[in-house]
Design an enzyme around this catalytic site. Structure first.
Site, PDB file in Angstrom:
ATOM      1  N   ASP A 107      -9.299 -10.946   6.525  1.00 45.96           N
ATOM      2  CA  ASP A 107      -9.856  -9.663   6.730  1.00 45.96           C
ATOM      3  C   ASP A 107      -9.187  -8.562   5.947  1.00 45.96           C
ATOM      4  O   ASP A 107      -9.826  -7.732   5.291  1.00 45.96           O
ATOM      5  CB  ASP A 107      -9.501  -9.416   8.225  1.00 45.96           C
ATOM      6  CG  ASP A 107      -9.887  -7.858   8.578  1.00 45.96           C
ATOM      7  OD1 ASP A 107      -9.105  -6.944   8.225  1.00 45.96           O
ATOM      8  OD2 ASP A 107     -10.899  -7.691   9.121  1.00 45.96           O
ATOM      9  N   ASP A 125     -14.862  -3.616  12.111  1.00 43.64           N
ATOM     10  CA  ASP A 125     -15.035  -2.652  12.068  1.00 43.64           C
ATOM     11  C   ASP A 125     -16.304  -1.997  11.285  1.00 43.64           C
ATOM     12  O   ASP A 125     -17.032  -2.860  11.597  1.00 43.64           O
ATOM     13  CB  ASP A 125     -13.895  -2.044  10.878  1.00 43.64           C
ATOM     14  CG  ASP A 125     -14.155  -2.658   9.577  1.00 43.64           C
ATOM     15  OD1 ASP A 125     -13.978  -2.026   8.519  1.00 43.64           O
ATOM     16  OD2 ASP A 125     -14.802  -3.805   9.551  1.00 43.64           O
ATOM     17  N   ASP A 161      -9.540  -4.608   1.874  1.00 41.99           N
ATOM     18  CA  ASP A 161      -8.938  -3.999   0.614  1.00 41.99           C
ATOM     19  C   ASP A 161     -10.036  -4.279  -0.444  1.00 41.99           C
ATOM     20  O   ASP A 161     -10.302  -3.306  -1.363  1.00 41.99           O
ATOM     21  CB  ASP A 161      -7.613  -4.585   0.310  1.00 41.99           C
ATOM     22  CG  ASP A 161      -6.583  -4.136   1.272  1.00 41.99           C
ATOM     23  OD1 ASP A 161      -5.671  -4.845   1.141  1.00 41.99           O
ATOM     24  OD2 ASP A 161      -6.676  -3.413   1.982  1.00 41.99           O
ATOM     25  N   PHE A 188     -11.109  -8.123  12.459  1.00 49.01           N
ATOM     26  CA  PHE A 188     -11.122  -6.597  13.134  1.00 49.01           C
ATOM     27  C   PHE A 188     -12.619  -6.177  13.017  1.00 49.01           C
ATOM     28  O   PHE A 188     -12.707  -5.764  11.829  1.00 49.01           O
ATOM     29  CB  PHE A 188      -9.952  -5.806  12.732  1.00 49.01           C
ATOM     30  CG  PHE A 188      -8.699  -6.305  12.566  1.00 49.01           C
ATOM     31  CD1 PHE A 188      -8.254  -6.340  11.148  1.00 49.01           C
ATOM     32  CD2 PHE A 188      -7.976  -7.201  13.333  1.00 49.01           C
ATOM     33  CE1 PHE A 188      -6.936  -7.062  10.784  1.00 49.01           C
ATOM     34  CE2 PHE A 188      -6.847  -7.740  13.046  1.00 49.01           C
ATOM     35  CZ  PHE A 188      -6.468  -7.723  11.979  1.00 49.01           C
ATOM     36  N   HIS A 243       0.827  -1.141   0.126  1.00 52.31           N
ATOM     37  CA  HIS A 243      -0.005   0.009   0.159  1.00 52.31           C
ATOM     38  C   HIS A 243       1.078   1.321   0.126  1.00 52.31           C
ATOM     39  O   HIS A 243       1.704   1.307   0.762  1.00 52.31           O
ATOM     40  CB  HIS A 243      -0.916   0.096   1.131  1.00 52.31           C
ATOM     41  CG  HIS A 243      -2.114  -1.039   1.242  1.00 52.31           C
ATOM     42  ND1 HIS A 243      -3.236  -1.067   0.560  1.00 52.31           N
ATOM     43  CD2 HIS A 243      -2.157  -2.435   1.665  1.00 52.31           C
ATOM     44  CE1 HIS A 243      -3.888  -1.659   0.541  1.00 52.31           C
ATOM     45  NE2 HIS A 243      -3.318  -2.724   1.132  1.00 52.31           N
TER      46      HIS A 243
HETATM   47  N1  LIG Z   1     -11.472  -4.871   9.695  1.00 52.45           N
HETATM   48  C1  LIG Z   1     -10.381  -4.176   9.215  1.00 52.45           C
HETATM   49  N2  LIG Z   1     -10.849  -2.609   9.561  1.00 52.45           N
HETATM   50  C2  LIG Z   1      -9.825  -1.786   8.872  1.00 52.45           C
HETATM   51  C3  LIG Z   1      -8.723  -2.066   8.323  1.00 52.45           C
HETATM   52  C4  LIG Z   1      -8.068  -0.680   8.057  1.00 52.45           C
HETATM   53  C5  LIG Z   1      -6.793  -0.560   7.262  1.00 52.45           C
HETATM   54  N3  LIG Z   1      -6.016  -1.798   7.041  1.00 52.45           N
HETATM   55  C6  LIG Z   1      -5.004  -1.654   5.855  1.00 52.45           C
HETATM   56  C7  LIG Z   1      -4.000  -1.669   6.343  1.00 52.45           C
HETATM   57  C8  LIG Z   1      -3.217  -2.764   6.028  1.00 52.45           C
HETATM   58  C9  LIG Z   1      -4.266  -3.816   5.265  1.00 52.45           C
HETATM   59  O1  LIG Z   1      -3.835  -4.399   4.173  1.00 52.45           O
HETATM   60  C10 LIG Z   1      -5.444  -2.966   4.824  1.00 52.45           C
HETATM   61  O2  LIG Z   1      -5.223  -2.246   3.718  1.00 52.45           O
HETATM   62  C11 LIG Z   1      -8.760   0.060   8.255  1.00 52.45           C
HETATM   63  N4  LIG Z   1      -9.816  -0.361   9.146  1.00 52.45           N
HETATM   64  C12 LIG Z   1     -11.163   0.118   9.674  1.00 52.45           C
HETATM   65  O3  LIG Z   1     -11.985   0.639   8.700  1.00 52.45           O
HETATM   66  C13 LIG Z   1     -12.731   1.586   8.842  1.00 52.45           C
HETATM   67  C14 LIG Z   1     -12.108   2.766   7.776  1.00 52.45           C
HETATM   68  O4  LIG Z   1     -13.045   2.410   6.593  1.00 52.45           O
HETATM   69  P1  LIG Z   1     -12.969   3.643   5.545  1.00 52.45           P
HETATM   70  O5  LIG Z   1     -13.756   4.775   6.181  1.00 52.45           O
HETATM   71  O6  LIG Z   1     -13.774   3.158   4.496  1.00 52.45           O
HETATM   72  O7  LIG Z   1     -11.582   3.855   5.062  1.00 52.45           O
HETATM   73  C15 LIG Z   1     -12.394   2.158  10.195  1.00 52.45           C
HETATM   74  O8  LIG Z   1     -13.367   1.447  11.240  1.00 52.45           O
HETATM   75  C16 LIG Z   1     -11.002   1.587  10.605  1.00 52.45           C
HETATM   76  O9  LIG Z   1     -10.481   1.272  11.665  1.00 52.45           O
HETATM   77  C17 LIG Z   1      -8.451  -3.376   7.804  1.00 52.45           C
HETATM   78  O10 LIG Z   1      -7.340  -3.781   7.239  1.00 52.45           O
HETATM   79  N5  LIG Z   1      -9.300  -4.181   8.482  1.00 52.45           N
END
Ligand SMILES: Nc1nc2c(c(CN[C@H]3C=C[C@H](O)[C@@H]3O)cn2[C@@H]2O[C@H](COP(=O)(O)O)[C@@H](O)[C@H]2O)c(=O)[nH]1
Length: 323
Positions: A289, A218, A294, A216, A14
């Site tokens: 996840d 979210d 992604d 996670f 990324h």
């Molecule tokens: N379950 C889960 N939730 C994740 C992530 C990530 C970032 N991870 C990146 C880093 C390395 C990985 O390869 C991913 O590319 C952020 N979030 C959550 O999403 C929400 C933001 O969403 P939006 O407003 O649409 O950008 C917010 O609750 C945030 O806490 C994840 O990976 N898994």
């Protein structure tokens, strides 16, 4: 949509994620996952994720970032401006005021970053805990290094999760559901997982029980689980979300939605392991996840919003420092 094999290497692919693997990278991940919460916008009802809705957007090197990536962009922009924002000692210095953090998270659009004051408090609290509970530790890397390693030089991810929630209150993502305590632990698990993924399971990221970490919980992944027909919403919940009504923190619907998304990913993981027993060592809930999240972001970009068509479901609108 381009399929891509998912592995820990995907993490550093990324654009905004660090490419180095050292103590400074641990500091970057610690800061990001202390603040990794609540980016959904009050003024982008279709959840397009696009800056032209005037939703909170950060300009970094000529590119505008929204959502989670706006956090990473603002941090990288501050570092490029010479602000030592990843150093916990900075969060206790005179210079570090709420106004200074507002500058660091300044927006290119009308909307500001949600929960700015809470973000400021989370950082001051974390730096105070490092100073008082971890012998003046200058970096979260020192917390990891203080952890015992086993004969194979591997640490326990579960022990690290429990150590973090026992010391850093802002990671205490716990609810009570029908009288029972529910430990969802979203940010603390993504903190340990981002370190594992960034270091490709070696050095600071070498854990013998990383497979015990859950997805996670979210507000983004439940949407794609629904789109994949892995998660079904009761009509009353669906209507509530589609009407863009807030879902209060700790409500039974909110807890059921978050826990169902965790269980859905566990069932997917078990299914993959049954299909291909060789995948047991390679595929865990973290990588599933990351792939789902992604992919949800790709769909959001391509369809200009996950709530676009009637079959999609809006993300649940809970303002919280926990996700
Ligand atoms: N379950 C889960 N939730 C994740 C992530 C990530 C970032 N991870 C990146 C880093 C390395 C990985 O390869 C991913 O590319 C952020 N979030 C959550 O999403 C929400 C933001 O969403 P939006 O407003 O649409 O950008 C917010 O609750 C945030 O806490 C994840 O990976 N898994």
């Amino acid at each position: 949509m381009k399929e891509k094999a998912y592995s820990t290497q995907t993490w550093s692919s990324h654009a905004l994620n660090p490419k180095t693997q050292n103590r400074e990278t641990i500091d970057w991940i610690f800061l990001v996952d202390l603040l990794n919460f609540s980016f959904w916008s009050d003024i982008d009802p279709q959840d397009t994720g696009r800056y032209d809705t005037q939703r909170y957007s950060v300009d970094f090197e000529g590119e505008l970032y929204t959502g989670y990536w706006s956090l990473c962009a603002a941090i990288n922009r501050a570092l490029a401006e010479g602000i030592p924002i990843t150093q916990p000692a900075y969060w206790l210095s005179q210079k570090f005021t709420l106004d200074h953090l507002a500058y660091i998270f300044r927006s290119s659009t009308e909307e500001s970053i949600p929960l700015l004051k809470e973000r400021y408090q989370v950082l001051v609290e974390a730096a105070t805990v490092l100073r008082d509970n971890f012998d003046q530790a200058s970096s979260f890397a020192d917390v990891i290094l203080a952890q015992q390693v086993n004969a194979d030089h591997l640490r326990s991810a579960v022990d690290l999760v429990n150590l973090i929630v026992a010391n850093f209150p802002s990671f205490n993502d716990i609810d009570t559901y029908e009288g029972q305590e529910v430990h969802i632990y979203k940010r603390v698990q993504i903190l340990v997982s981002d370190i594992w993924a960034c270091f490709n399971g070696k050095s600071f990221g070498a854990f013998h029980d990383i497979g015990s970490i859950t997805m996670f919980a979210d507000y983004r992944v439940p949407q794609i689980l629904h789109a994949m027909k892995c998660l079904e919403y009761a009509p009353s919940v669906r209507d509530h979300l589609q009407a863009l009504k807030p879902l209060s923190k700790g409500s039974s619907w909110e807890i059921e939605l978050r826990c169902s998304s965790i269980w859905a990913v566990e069932l997917i993981r078990q299914y993959i392991h049954r299909l291909d027993p060789n995948s047991r060592a390679k595929i865990n809930s973290i990588l599933i996840d990351f792939y789902l999240w992604d992919t949800a972001k790709l769909i959001q970009q391509e369809t200009r919003g996950l709530a676009g068509d009637s079959s999609a479901i809006a993300c649940h609108r809970t303002r919280s420092i926990f996700y």
